[in-house]
Design an enzyme around this catalytic site. Sequence first.
Site, PDB file in Angstrom:
ATOM      1  CE1 TYR A 108      -3.958   2.391   0.999  1.00  0.00           C
ATOM      2  CE2 TYR A 108      -1.934   3.617   2.098  1.00  0.00           C
ATOM      3  CZ  TYR A 108      -3.199   3.724   1.646  1.00  0.00           C
ATOM      4  OH  TYR A 108      -4.169   4.717   1.636  1.00  0.00           O
ATOM      5  CD  GLU A 196      -6.143   4.346  -1.043  1.00  0.00           C
ATOM      6  OE1 GLU A 196      -7.159   4.169  -1.915  1.00  0.00           O
ATOM      7  OE2 GLU A 196      -6.046   4.443   0.163  1.00  0.00           O
TER       8      GLU A 196
END
Length: 385
Positions: A108, A196
Amino acid sequence: MKVHEYQAKSLLASYGVPVPHGGVASSPTEASQLTRDLGRPAVVKVQVHAGGRGKAGGIVLVDTPQEAEQAAATLLGKPLVTAQTGPQGVPVGQVLVEEATGVARELYLALTVDRSSGGPVLIASESGGIEIEEVAAREPERIHREAIDPLIGFQPFQGRKLAYALHLEPELIRSAAQLMGNLYNLFIENDCSLVEINPLAVTTDGRLVALDAKISFDDDALFRHPELMELHDTGQEDPFESQASEHDISYVKLDGEMGCLVNGAGLAMATMDVIKSAGASPANFLDVGGGASEEKVTIAFGIMLSDPQVKRVLVNVFGGILRCDIAARGIVKACRDRGADMPILVRMLGTNVDEGKLVLSESGLNVTFADSLAEVAQKMGAASF
Ligand code: GDP
Ligand code: MN
């Protein structure tokens, strides 16, 4: 403003962040053609402004152009409901068709604005592929943060530090740090509020690839980026919210039954706290702004009333530049236009308050007055107003 994954990926690619090859299709035939061009197994991904697509069946791995065609035919034209959408889902007009990537690890990586450090922050985790909120709740020690001083900018050592924290193979450390630097440039140059990548894949052949991408731009800076405004897909938004933003009204749809209209964002937040603490639940956040006109109040109140979930209304107006009588006239007009007769609790204070109250009490509407926030909470708890 949010954009679709394929738009976010094309921006990432232009900043040197590796993304899978692919293209966007609006019909099954196009999806089949794109898969044929790729000449290998592919992923068909619905393009909606919401995450959680994988679990909702919006991401399909296919081996042949025929399978891609079938997947696109099933996905296109029907709303997709994910954990991040309402029960009615969001419309699917396009699918992204990409070469399938062999994934060894899912990481991530994100950049957002951190209010405590007062600048951008890079966030990285080894637990990619699942929602970061879930990681934060269950394994907060697996989330690494690196605040960036906006005056100095991103420093390569910060990227290396995060790359080591992710336990990346030594030969990937340098490219990971470079990728983070590219991400930072994208973030700053385009006035983003969020970039993101979840997951950032370590591929089976040892490369870093952005498998998914989400970008949000700061609405207040969009005027500096006309080319980004063209990416806006209003079909993905709540219809009440896009109507409000057209009129420069800040409105956020929530799922309670108590509509509220307030002037000023801080007062609106405090008002929502009062609603909650009185045991009720707000149907919306609505800030008409400090200097709204009667027409703007009418439009704002009308948008709030058009939400069928609204059963009662709380008005909290602090009359400064917006005079109380103007707010009152706007409210009365909106209720008459729509034939609304629900109970309205009004707290008004400031410029022309007496005239404002008079307009409301003579309107024939079901209005109750409260003089303080404490009285608002008390009357709201009694549910009778
Ligand atoms: P989201 O569910 O909306 O966040 O959509 P993502 O694009 O993140 O995809 C969800 C999951 O599908 C990812 O975490 C991966 O596990 C898987 N996935 C997506 N694309 C590929 C691919 O090309 N190869 C493989 N092996 N898995 C993929
Ligand atoms: Mn994802």
